[in-house]
Design an enzyme around this catalytic site. Structure first.
Site, PDB file in Angstrom:
ATOM      1  N   ASN A   1      -6.586   3.387   2.124  1.00  0.00           N
ATOM      2  CA  ASN A   1      -7.716   2.485   1.951  1.00  0.00           C
ATOM      3  C   ASN A   1      -8.314   2.182   3.321  1.00  0.00           C
ATOM      4  O   ASN A   1      -7.572   1.945   4.275  1.00  0.00           O
ATOM      5  CB  ASN A   1      -7.255   1.189   1.270  1.00  0.00           C
ATOM      6  CG  ASN A   1      -6.699   1.449  -0.119  1.00  0.00           C
ATOM      7  OD1 ASN A   1      -7.206   2.301  -0.840  1.00  0.00           O
ATOM      8  ND2 ASN A   1      -5.652   0.732  -0.492  1.00  0.00           N
TER       9      ASN A   1
ATOM     10  N   HIS B   1      -2.487   2.823   7.432  1.00  0.00           N
ATOM     11  CA  HIS B   1      -1.293   3.196   6.655  1.00  0.00           C
ATOM     12  C   HIS B   1      -1.688   4.129   5.523  1.00  0.00           C
ATOM     13  O   HIS B   1      -2.780   4.038   4.970  1.00  0.00           O
ATOM     14  CB  HIS B   1      -0.569   1.963   6.110  1.00  0.00           C
ATOM     15  CG  HIS B   1      -1.446   1.026   5.331  1.00  0.00           C
ATOM     16  ND1 HIS B   1      -2.273   0.125   5.942  1.00  0.00           N
ATOM     17  CD2 HIS B   1      -1.619   0.869   4.001  1.00  0.00           C
ATOM     18  CE1 HIS B   1      -2.932  -0.554   5.013  1.00  0.00           C
ATOM     19  NE2 HIS B   1      -2.561  -0.118   3.823  1.00  0.00           N
TER      20      HIS B   1
ATOM     21  N   ASP C   1       6.980   0.024   0.475  1.00  0.00           N
ATOM     22  CA  ASP C   1       5.995  -1.046   0.295  1.00  0.00           C
ATOM     23  C   ASP C   1       6.707  -2.262  -0.301  1.00  0.00           C
ATOM     24  O   ASP C   1       7.534  -2.139  -1.203  1.00  0.00           O
ATOM     25  CB  ASP C   1       4.874  -0.581  -0.634  1.00  0.00           C
ATOM     26  CG  ASP C   1       3.673  -1.515  -0.587  1.00  0.00           C
ATOM     27  OD1 ASP C   1       2.609  -1.089  -0.095  1.00  0.00           O
ATOM     28  OD2 ASP C   1       3.794  -2.675  -1.049  1.00  0.00           O
ATOM     29  N   ILE C   2       6.351  -3.446   0.191  1.00  0.00           N
ATOM     30  CA  ILE C   2       7.014  -4.675  -0.251  1.00  0.00           C
ATOM     31  C   ILE C   2       6.627  -5.054  -1.682  1.00  0.00           C
ATOM     32  O   ILE C   2       7.361  -5.777  -2.357  1.00  0.00           O
ATOM     33  CB  ILE C   2       6.683  -5.831   0.739  1.00  0.00           C
ATOM     34  CG1 ILE C   2       7.745  -6.914   0.694  1.00  0.00           C
ATOM     35  CG2 ILE C   2       5.307  -6.407   0.474  1.00  0.00           C
ATOM     36  CD1 ILE C   2       7.616  -7.941   1.815  1.00  0.00           C
TER      37      ILE C   2
ATOM     38  N   HIS D   1      -0.404   5.333   1.792  1.00  0.00           N
ATOM     39  CA  HIS D   1       0.482   5.032   0.660  1.00  0.00           C
ATOM     40  C   HIS D   1       0.967   6.347   0.049  1.00  0.00           C
ATOM     41  O   HIS D   1       0.168   7.262  -0.182  1.00  0.00           O
ATOM     42  CB  HIS D   1      -0.276   4.300  -0.454  1.00  0.00           C
ATOM     43  CG  HIS D   1      -0.798   2.944  -0.108  1.00  0.00           C
ATOM     44  ND1 HIS D   1      -0.152   1.785  -0.483  1.00  0.00           N
ATOM     45  CD2 HIS D   1      -1.919   2.550   0.549  1.00  0.00           C
ATOM     46  CE1 HIS D   1      -0.862   0.737  -0.084  1.00  0.00           C
ATOM     47  NE2 HIS D   1      -1.938   1.171   0.548  1.00  0.00           N
TER      48      HIS D   1
ATOM     49  N   VAL E   1      -4.295  -4.774   4.702  1.00  0.00           N
ATOM     50  CA  VAL E   1      -3.542  -4.858   5.957  1.00  0.00           C
ATOM     51  C   VAL E   1      -4.260  -3.952   6.958  1.00  0.00           C
ATOM     52  O   VAL E   1      -4.352  -2.728   6.749  1.00  0.00           O
ATOM     53  CB  VAL E   1      -2.077  -4.412   5.781  1.00  0.00           C
ATOM     54  CG1 VAL E   1      -1.363  -4.374   7.124  1.00  0.00           C
ATOM     55  CG2 VAL E   1      -1.342  -5.363   4.822  1.00  0.00           C
TER      56      VAL E   1
HETATM   57  P1  AMP Z   1      -3.730  -1.900   1.570  1.00  0.00           P
HETATM   58  O1  AMP Z   1      -4.288  -2.700   0.417  1.00  0.00           O
HETATM   59  O2  AMP Z   1      -4.033  -0.447   1.481  1.00  0.00           O
HETATM   60  O3  AMP Z   1      -4.121  -2.509   2.899  1.00  0.00           O
HETATM   61  O4  AMP Z   1      -2.164  -1.998   1.411  1.00  0.00           O
HETATM   62  C1  AMP Z   1      -1.362  -2.883   2.110  1.00  0.00           C
HETATM   63  C2  AMP Z   1       0.022  -2.736   1.538  1.00  0.00           C
HETATM   64  O5  AMP Z   1       0.946  -3.333   2.434  1.00  0.00           O
HETATM   65  C3  AMP Z   1       0.223  -3.435   0.191  1.00  0.00           C
HETATM   66  O6  AMP Z   1       0.595  -2.463  -0.780  1.00  0.00           O
HETATM   67  C4  AMP Z   1       1.335  -4.446   0.470  1.00  0.00           C
HETATM   68  O7  AMP Z   1       2.232  -4.580  -0.615  1.00  0.00           O
HETATM   69  C5  AMP Z   1       1.993  -3.852   1.696  1.00  0.00           C
HETATM   70  N1  AMP Z   1       2.695  -4.793   2.554  1.00  0.00           N
HETATM   71  C6  AMP Z   1       2.244  -5.964   3.050  1.00  0.00           C
HETATM   72  N2  AMP Z   1       3.176  -6.540   3.829  1.00  0.00           N
HETATM   73  C7  AMP Z   1       4.232  -5.705   3.852  1.00  0.00           C
HETATM   74  C8  AMP Z   1       5.515  -5.725   4.473  1.00  0.00           C
HETATM   75  N3  AMP Z   1       5.902  -6.740   5.263  1.00  0.00           N
HETATM   76  N4  AMP Z   1       6.358  -4.685   4.264  1.00  0.00           N
HETATM   77  C9  AMP Z   1       5.994  -3.656   3.472  1.00  0.00           C
HETATM   78  N5  AMP Z   1       4.795  -3.575   2.857  1.00  0.00           N
HETATM   79  C10 AMP Z   1       3.936  -4.578   3.044  1.00  0.00           C
END
Ligand code: AMP
Ligand code: ZN
Length: 115
Positions: A87, A100, A30-31, A102, A96
């Site tokens: 989520n 996905h 995760d970024i 986590h 996003v």
């Molecule tokens: P969610 O709130 O469950 O949709 O989580 C989205 C996750 O994606 C967050 O923890 C972000 O930090 C992560 N994220 C967004 N863009 C990127 C990226 N380019 N590479 C890796 N993680 C990302």
């Protein structure tokens, strides 16, 4: 989907430190890590959220969990413990909109959902 950040990672249009790759699934850090270990496991195919995965394609979710437990073992956090979070849609905290999972570990997660 062209504008989807995780589709771009899956298409290698955005570089990422891939920790796992198969025909159907990818894993990468995760970024914005919320824990010492914070990985994301995604299907390569675009589904905006869990509910969009057709029943006959739910095997990809099984693979995502298989990858999650393998990565937890690889990272040495299996015995201490870890948290898997998905989520779903805005009230579920999803930001996003590409499915996905986590994987969070390396500190006590406490009672909250993502720590
Ligand atoms: P969610 O709130 O469950 O949709 O989580 C989205 C996750 O994606 C967050 O923890 C972000 O930090 C992560 N994220 C967004 N863009 C990127 C990226 N380019 N590479 C890796 N993680 C990302
Ligand atoms: Zn996507």
């Amino acid at each position: 989907m062209n504008s989807c950040i995780f589709c771009k990672i899956a298409a290698k249009q955005i570089p990422s430190n891939l920790l796992y790759e198969s025909d159907r699934v990818l894993a990468f850090p995760d970024i914005g890590p919320q824990a010492p270990v914070h990985l994301l496991i995604i299907p390569k195919a675009h589904y905006a959220h869990l509910g969009e995965i057709p029943d006959e394609q739910l095997g990809v979710v099984e693979e995502m969990f298989t990858v999650a437990r393998k990565l937890a073992a690889d990272k040495g956090v299996q015995d201490r413990g870890y948290r898997l979070v998905m989520n779903v849609n805005p009230e579920g905290g999803q930001t996003v909109f590409h499915v996905h999972l986590h994987l969070l570990a390396g500190r006590p997660m406490g009672p909250s959902l993502i720590g």
